[in-house]
Design an enzyme around this catalytic site. Structure first.
Site, short mmCIF file in Angstrom:
data_model
loop_
_atom_site.label_atom_id
_atom_site.label_comp_id
_atom_site.label_asym_id
_atom_site.label_seq_id
_atom_site.Cartn_x
_atom_site.Cartn_y
_atom_site.Cartn_z
N ASP A 36 0.81 -1.22 0.00
CA ASP A 36 0.00 0.00 0.00
C ASP A 36 0.84 1.27 0.00
OD1 ASP A 36 -2.08 -1.81 0.18
OD2 ASP A 36 -3.22 -0.58 1.59
N CYS A 58 1.11 -8.06 5.39
CA CYS A 58 0.72 -6.67 5.13
C CYS A 58 -0.75 -6.50 4.80
CB CYS A 58 1.63 -6.09 4.06
SG CYS A 58 3.31 -5.83 4.71
N ASP A 59 -1.09 -5.28 4.47
CA ASP A 59 -2.45 -4.74 4.60
C ASP A 59 -3.59 -5.62 4.12
OD1 ASP A 59 -0.88 -2.71 5.45
OD2 ASP A 59 -1.81 -1.15 4.27
N LYS A 60 -3.64 -5.95 2.84
CA LYS A 60 -4.80 -6.70 2.32
C LYS A 60 -4.55 -8.20 2.32
CE LYS A 60 -6.38 -2.70 1.80
NZ LYS A 60 -5.15 -2.09 2.31
N CYS A 76 5.05 -2.39 8.52
CA CYS A 76 5.43 -1.06 9.01
C CYS A 76 5.10 -0.90 10.49
CB CYS A 76 4.75 0.01 8.18
SG CYS A 76 5.29 -0.02 6.45
N GLU A 114 -6.71 4.69 -0.42
CA GLU A 114 -6.37 5.35 0.84
C GLU A 114 -5.92 6.78 0.60
OE1 GLU A 114 -4.98 1.48 3.47
OE2 GLU A 114 -3.47 2.87 2.74
N SER A 168 -5.16 5.33 5.37
CA SER A 168 -4.11 4.42 5.83
C SER A 168 -4.14 4.40 7.35
CB SER A 168 -2.75 4.93 5.35
OG SER A 168 -1.71 4.31 6.06
#
EC number: 4.2.1.9
Length: 557
Positions: free
Chosen positions: A78, A119-121, A192, A442, A468
């Site tokens: 992202d 990570c995100d998704k 992150c 985002e 985000s």
């Protein structure tokens, strides 16, 4: 065993022959077949180390007397996809991940699964697949990144770099200072380092009970994560023997508890979107009003970056997610402690020996940051189906001002950089929802630019897109219905007065119902931004943010 479908009986001789070509022996056909669902991708720092990680998982599965088969999913970073067309692909990638995991696992009749997201998704996509497939599953993520330090000793992370761009643009820091932040913001592999979306979802995965204690906070480079891998393989074998499946674990009560942790930590607003999607996959009727009820009874105990200078390594040092849950459990009615988890034990048993080791990082119930949770659900004539604000990342609880309207993120970022946004304004970025984006991108670049310019407490931002987990300030997202669906946000005009009241959970535009009705009759839906390819199909199938932005199945009747 489920895998007997492809390995037992004379008629499965061709299947066994093919499997022997992969290196299997006759004795392996009496063992459980385990899918190792990895997500190794070199361009994503949170996944760069997962190739070696996957090897360790396979070794642990073999040591537990089972047969591992590894495959990888796609993924989108992202941060790298931020601020351009790549961000349109981020949320849709969640659906591709879920579908691809379902495809591989169901086509090959695995008995169990270990998922390695980070990570995100990727994490929610795999979780959605696990609930859809519903075979015994354990998650063990790649772990958080450590925070960085500049040459001056300042603690920094990815949000520092994004905000550094705005600070440089407004002349607050030099190019050399920006380069220093850039060079040290992301010092290692891992997700992150703040309470951004990836870490939020990995922490929630632990609370839901799909991952083991420690999954959310143990750093990617910490040797204890290897011990977590070994334990995951052993626990998976127990889950298979006891036939404990994801839908046995992810109940309405488990989702309540996941949101309770989210409120206590002030997690990413994206957790609302993803967890509603998980509820959908689990066949549960769970809506935003229930999230709001959780928010009202859970105190905000931790402030992690971007809300403070604490990072996931500090949470881990202070006792981890288990310590937060143990503290929360002291308040009656907050957690459901007797539900089953991936350890084969209850949540109560999982956190029995946890304790807070640093009360500056994890506050006690007697000394919360606030009496209510770090996320709030807002409603009003501007968000009839709801909107989300990360209330723990702003000290401003009420904001009213004229709106400055942009019809895309690119238009907004250019306007912010050109000084079109002033103190007291409400920035509106619309036609960026699930359908309108498409992909509900985002808004980290605009929020970071505003914060970097020193306007974080003086400018609000509203969008039907997402934020985000690194965003902070007066940022209201997920506004539903979205502009592309004719929601009120599409009817706003320059200068309309908008009121955001966090305590009252209110989001309103100060115009009459009659005027809104008049504007609605005059409104015309813009042409879709994308009509072909995956994004074109996605825009036609995706549902609203308030239902998790899942894809609707066509009615064949």
């Amino acid at each position: 065993m489920r895998s007997d479908m492809i390995k037992k009986g004379f008629d499965k001789a061709p299947h066994r022959s093919l499997l022997k070509a992969t290196g299997l022996k006759d004795e392996d056909f009496d063992k459980p077949f385990i899918a190792i669902c990895n997500s190794f991708i070199e361009i994503i720092p949170g996944h760069k180390h997962l190739n070696e990680f996957g090897k360790l998982v396979k070794e642990a599965v073999r040591a537990a007397g089972m047969v591992p088969f590894e495959f990888n999913t796609i993924g989108v970073d992202d941060g790298i996809a931020m601020g351009h067309i790549g961000m349109r692909y981020s949320l849709p990638s969640r659906e591709i991940i879920a579908d691809s995991v379902e495809t591989v696992v169901n086509a090959h009749w695995f008995d169990g699964m270990i998922c390695i997201p980070n990570c995100d998704k990727i994490t929610p996509g795999m979780m959605m697949a696990a609930l859809r497939i519903n075979i015994p599953t354990v998650f063990v993520s790649g772990g958080p990144m450590a925070a960085g330090k500049t040459s001056k000793g300042e603690v920094v992370d990815l949000s520092s770099v994004f905000e550094g761009v705005g600070a440089y643009q407004s002349g607050k820091i030099s190019e050399e200072e920006l380069k220093d932040i850039e060079d040290h913001g992301c010092p290692s592999c891992g997700s992150c380092s703040g309470m951004f979306t990836a870490n939020s979802m990995n922490c929630l995965c632990e609370v839901l009970g799909l991952a083991l204690p420690g999954n959310g906070s143990i750093l990617a480079i910490d040797p204890r994560r290897e011990e977590l891998i070994k334990e995951a393989a052993e626990k998976l074998k127990v889950l298979i023997e006891r036939d404990i499946k994801p839908r046995d674990i992810v109940t309405e009560e488990a989702i309540d508890d996941a949101f309770a942790l989210d409120m206590a930590m002030g997690g990413s607003t994206n957790t609302v979107l993803h967890t509603l999607a998980l509820a959908h996959e689990a066949g549960l009727d769970y809506d935003m009003s229930r999230i709001d009820a959780v928010s009202r009874r859970v105190p905000h105990l931790c402030k992690v970056s971007p809300a403070s200078n604490w990072h996931m390594e500090d949470i881990d040092r202070a006792g981890g997610i288990s310590a937060i849950l143990k503290e929360m459990s002291r308040k009656e009615g907050v957690l459901h402690l007797d539900r089953i988890t991936a350890t084969g034990q209850t949540l109560r048993e999982n956190i029995a020996h946890a304790e807070i080791k640093d009360k500056e990082v994890i506050h006690s119930l007697e000394n919360p940051h606030s009496e209510e949770g770090g996320l709030r659900i807002l409603k009003g004539n501007l968000a009839k189906d709801g909107a989300v604000i990360k209330s723990g990342a702003t000290e401003v609880k009420r904001f009213e001002g004229p709106c400055v309207i942009f019809n895309s993120q690119d238009e907004a970022l250019a306007g912010i950089m050109l000084g079109k946004v002033k103190k007291g304004d409400v920035v509106v970025i619309r036609y960026e929802g699930p359908r309108g984006g498409p992909g509900m991108p985002e808004m980290l670049a605009p929020t970071s630019a505003i914060a970097g310019m020193g306007l974080g407490a003086d400018v609000a931002l509203l969008t039907d897109g997402r934020f985000s987990g690194a965003s902070r300030g007066i940022s209201v997202g997920h506004i539903s219905p979205e502009a592309a669906a004719g929601g009120t946000i599409a009817l706003l005009e320059q200068g309309d007065i908008v009121c955001i009241d966090v305590e009252e959970r209110l989001l309103e535009v100060r115009i009459s119902d009659e005027e809104l009705d008049k504007r609605k009759k005059e409104w015309k839906r813009p042409e879709p931004k994308v009509k072909t390819g995956w994004l074109g199909r996605y825009a036609q199938m995706v549902t609203s943010a308030n239902t998790g932005a899942v894809l609707k199945v066509p009615n064949f009747d």
